[in-house]
Design an enzyme around this catalytic site. Structure first.
Site, mmCIF file in Angstrom:
data_model
loop_
_atom_site.group_PDB
_atom_site.id
_atom_site.type_symbol
_atom_site.label_atom_id
_atom_site.label_comp_id
_atom_site.label_asym_id
_atom_site.label_seq_id
_atom_site.Cartn_x
_atom_site.Cartn_y
_atom_site.Cartn_z
ATOM 1 N N LYS A 52 0.870 -1.176 0.000
ATOM 2 C CA LYS A 52 0.000 0.000 0.000
ATOM 3 C C LYS A 52 0.907 1.226 0.000
ATOM 4 C CE LYS A 52 -3.889 2.204 2.331
ATOM 5 N NZ LYS A 52 -3.359 3.572 2.140
ATOM 6 N N PHE A 410 -16.620 36.898 14.877
ATOM 7 C CA PHE A 410 -17.062 36.743 13.486
ATOM 8 C C PHE A 410 -16.646 37.962 12.666
ATOM 9 C CE2 PHE A 410 -19.806 33.273 14.717
ATOM 10 C CZ PHE A 410 -19.984 32.560 13.545
ATOM 11 N N LYS A 514 -20.134 18.841 18.661
ATOM 12 C CA LYS A 514 -20.883 17.790 19.344
ATOM 13 C C LYS A 514 -22.103 17.312 18.553
ATOM 14 C CE LYS A 514 -23.539 21.169 22.049
ATOM 15 N NZ LYS A 514 -23.967 21.571 23.404
ATOM 16 N N HIS A 517 -24.686 17.771 11.072
ATOM 17 C CA HIS A 517 -25.495 18.522 10.123
ATOM 18 C C HIS A 517 -26.012 17.550 9.072
ATOM 19 C CE1 HIS A 517 -23.308 22.622 10.906
ATOM 20 N NE2 HIS A 517 -23.772 22.054 12.008
ATOM 21 N N ALA A 584 -13.028 26.152 15.777
ATOM 22 C CA ALA A 584 -12.385 26.871 16.887
ATOM 23 C C ALA A 584 -12.630 26.094 18.177
ATOM 24 C CB ALA A 584 -12.930 28.287 16.980
ATOM 25 N N ARG A 585 -12.126 24.866 18.193
ATOM 26 C CA ARG A 585 -12.349 23.974 19.322
ATOM 27 C C ARG A 585 -11.046 23.271 19.691
ATOM 28 N NH1 ARG A 585 -17.836 22.822 20.356
ATOM 29 N NH2 ARG A 585 -19.241 23.820 18.873
#
Length: 643
Positions: A52, A410, A514, A517, A584-585
């Site tokens: 591989k 923002f 968490k 979508h 942004a975590r």
């Protein structure tokens, strides 16, 4: 004689030029056959095994001295890979279409993805390993058995010097276990197992399997989850000791024989505890768990450690008695560039794109080694898959300040000093007001965003050229803190099924936080008012029919124990995180598109950090077909949901 000559001319194939050299048109790009991940090595002489390669999958089209190099998405990268072209230009006087991998090889003889990224920019020697062939001189070979195709390919390529940039990918028949051990011992990524007599299929199949060489280390057993029937063990719950605390590291559910499970259970029963010894355990894991004294040490193989410190694709290897449980700590790689994101490459990419990257060594996520240069390298790795969701769409940026993820802001409009690769302008919204907007057209725009300390890219659901007609709907499942990820997954699949029942196909996006979508592509015919009204009606329908699980009101007080189905992202001017955007975590997590089948195996919405996401982006598109779906939000669909 003229009649005979005319008959002979009709039979000539292929056409010949004045020098009697056969000429054929350049073969067209064709879809690739893709591998299925497997943890089991197949046996028998019906399988062959290849290395591989850790590089770029490529398709080489040749006619005479004309050569084209295509990526897995069909993009023409001939110019980028010009260092491999020389032997390809003299390979044949006819025409061929070849499947293989472009790689860089390190001093130890291993293919190295980090070196490959550097090599493309710096022009260092690269190699093309050919392992299959689609067609030769106009003849379609895909229906021939693989072993015959490889024989044709081997004869075509012939014997080559080791330094030649064109190489044939050799294989072994049977002996898969020994071949895998050799790959692991040599530090290679893994191997590919292929059915020797299978035809070439332009899809993901089980006739091609990829088996990766996984990482291994010791972990301490702190509990187990029972099987569905309540008898025996389904998985072990393991951890490590970090600064004196017993830290949860995930579950191990494969690698056991039934006899082995019985022996382990006998030892676990002797060590039962009423409460977990772990410092903390995810709520949805703890619900069905039994706990034991953390005394048994297990050897575990795994693919990677997730951003929150848990194992992925873990497999039990055996119990160990040569190390005390209290001595077991998580082994952290010393060199983060091994993950495939080289900060040096990030700096070079920014320079090549004309973006001045100030302070490239700046750490963007506290507690990690992820720098601004890493983020440039990341966006270069995912650009092909991200830009179709981002290009020319009005956007908002979430920017960081002073390495503090709790203090972001923002930005929706142009500001002084903004890199020129980010575009700005105006458009008129449906209500007649004028809006100032930002948008991005290419990788240079993404890199410009990184230079501004952008941690998230959020986009409208419409193109700036047709701002009144959305091209997608987004249902953001936002769970109450007390709910586990299993609840979110079930909600997502239920939403998928309900949308499917009214004729709308959808795709899941791990948010990197968490939630999930559920994204629905649309032919841009309905306007924002119609789309938002449908989304609100849909959310209220779920809240009405299943009030114990769903709420359509964003109030956190009303969300207690339930999930808010956020439909508010579907208004003009509202945005949702772009697929492949960083978040942004903590840990540098990413919003990653997945398939519905994959969702069943994923245990958190932040399962991918920038390193894992960059690697994933080199593989097949989980949202294959997303942009080809021809579905419209019709009056009938809107009426069914509203009713």
């Amino acid at each position: 004689m003229p009649a005979v000559e005319a008959a002979l001319r009709k039979k000539r194939s292929p056409r010949r030029d004045s020098e009697s050299t056969p000429t054929h048109p350049l073969p067209d790009f064709r879809p690739f056959q893709l591998c299925t991940l497997s943890e089991t090595i197949p046996t028998g002489d019906g399988w062959l095994f290849e290395m591989k390669y850790d590089g770029y999958r490529a398709q080489i089209a040749i006619t005479g001295s004309e050569v084209r190099v295509y990526t897995r998405n069909g993009h023409d990268w001939t110019e980028k890979f010009k260092v491999i072209l020389s032997p390809l230009k003299t390979l044949t006087k006819g025409a061929v279409l070849i499947d293989g991998e472009i790689v860089a090889v390190d001093k130890a003889g291993r293919t190295n993805f980090s070196m490959l990224k550097t090599g493309i920019a710096a022009g260092i020697p690269l190699k093309f390993y050919a392992f299959d062939i689609f067609e030769k001189d106009g003849e379609d070979l895909t229906k021939k058995p693989l072993i015959e195709r490889k024989a044709i390919l081997e004869e075509l390529i012939g014997e080559r010097d080791a330094d030649d940039s064109l190489q044939y990918s050799h294989h072994v028949i049977d002996g898969g276990n020994a071949f895998f051990d050799a790959m692991a011992a040599g530090g290679h990524e893994g191997m590919i197992a292929k059915r020797a007599h299978a035809r070439y299929v332009d899809d993901r199949t089980k006739s091609w399997l990829k088996i990766k060489c996984t990482k291994r280390q010791e972990f301490v057993i702190g509990g187990w989850r029972p099987s569905d029937n309540g008898r025996g063990m389904a998985s072990l719950i393991v951890g490590t000791y970090e600064k004196g605390q017993f830290t949860y590291r995930g579950r191990v559910g494969t690698g056991f024989s039934e006899a082995m499970k019985d022996k382990i259970m006998a030892q676990l029963e002797k060590r039962r505890l009423a409460k977990p010894a772990f410092a903390s355990v995810p709520r949805d894991i703890a619900r069905k768990a039994f706990w034991v004294k953390p005394e048994l040490v297990a050897e575990v193989a795994y693919a990677e450690i997730t951003p929150d410190g848990s194992l992925r694709h873990a497999s039990f290897q055996g119990l160990r008695e040569d190390k005390k449980a209290s001595q077991v700590a998580l082994e952290v790689p010393a060199d983060d560039t091994a993950s495939g994101l080289d900060p040096v490459v990030g700096i070079e990419i920014a320079q090549a794109l004309g973006v001045k990257l100030s302070n490239p060594e700046k750490v963007m996520y506290p507690g990690t080694k992820i720098t601004k240069a890493h983020l440039v390298a990341y966006y270069a790795a995912v650009a092909d898959k991200m830009l179709p969701h981002l290009k020319d769409r009005p956007l908002s940026l979430v920017r960081g300040t002073n390495n503090d993820l709790e203090n972001t802001f923002f930005q929706k409009h142009a500001l002084a000093g903004m890199p020129k690769t980010l575009k700005s302008g105006k458009l008129t919204k449906m209500k007649g007001t004028e809006a100032r907007i930002l948008w991005i057209e290419d990788l240079a725009g993404l890199v410009g965003g990184v230079q501004m300390n952008t941690l998230e890219f959020h986009v409208w659901g419409s193109d700036r050229h047709e701002p009144d007609l959305p091209e997608r709907m987004v249902f953001d499942i936002d769970p109450d803190e007390g709910l586990g990820f299993g609840d979110v997954k079930q909600a997502a699949t239920d939403i998928r099924d309900i949308l499917g029942a009214v004729g709308l196909q959808s795709w899941p996006l791990l948010s990197g936080g968490k939630g999930i979508h559920v994204v629905v592509p649309l032919v841009p015919l309905a306007d924002w008012h119609e789309v938002k009204e449908f989304c609100q009606d849909f959310a209220e329908l779920l809240a009405k029919t299943d009030p114990h699980r769903f709420v359509a009101n964003m109030s956190k007080a009303r969300r207690k124990g339930r999930m808010f189905l956020d439909y508010l992202r579907n208004g003009q001017g509202s945005t949702a995180v772009c697929p492949w955007s960083t978040r942004a975590r903590a840990g540098g997590t990413v919003a990653v598109p997945i398939t519905w089948n994959e969702l069943a195996e994923i245990d958190r919405a932040n399962a991918f950090d920038v390193f894992a996401a960059a690697e994933r982006a080199q593989g097949p598109d989980a949202w294959k077909g997303y942009f080809e779906v021809d579905q419209v939000l019709t009056e009938r669909i809107r009426h069914v949901v509203k009713r």
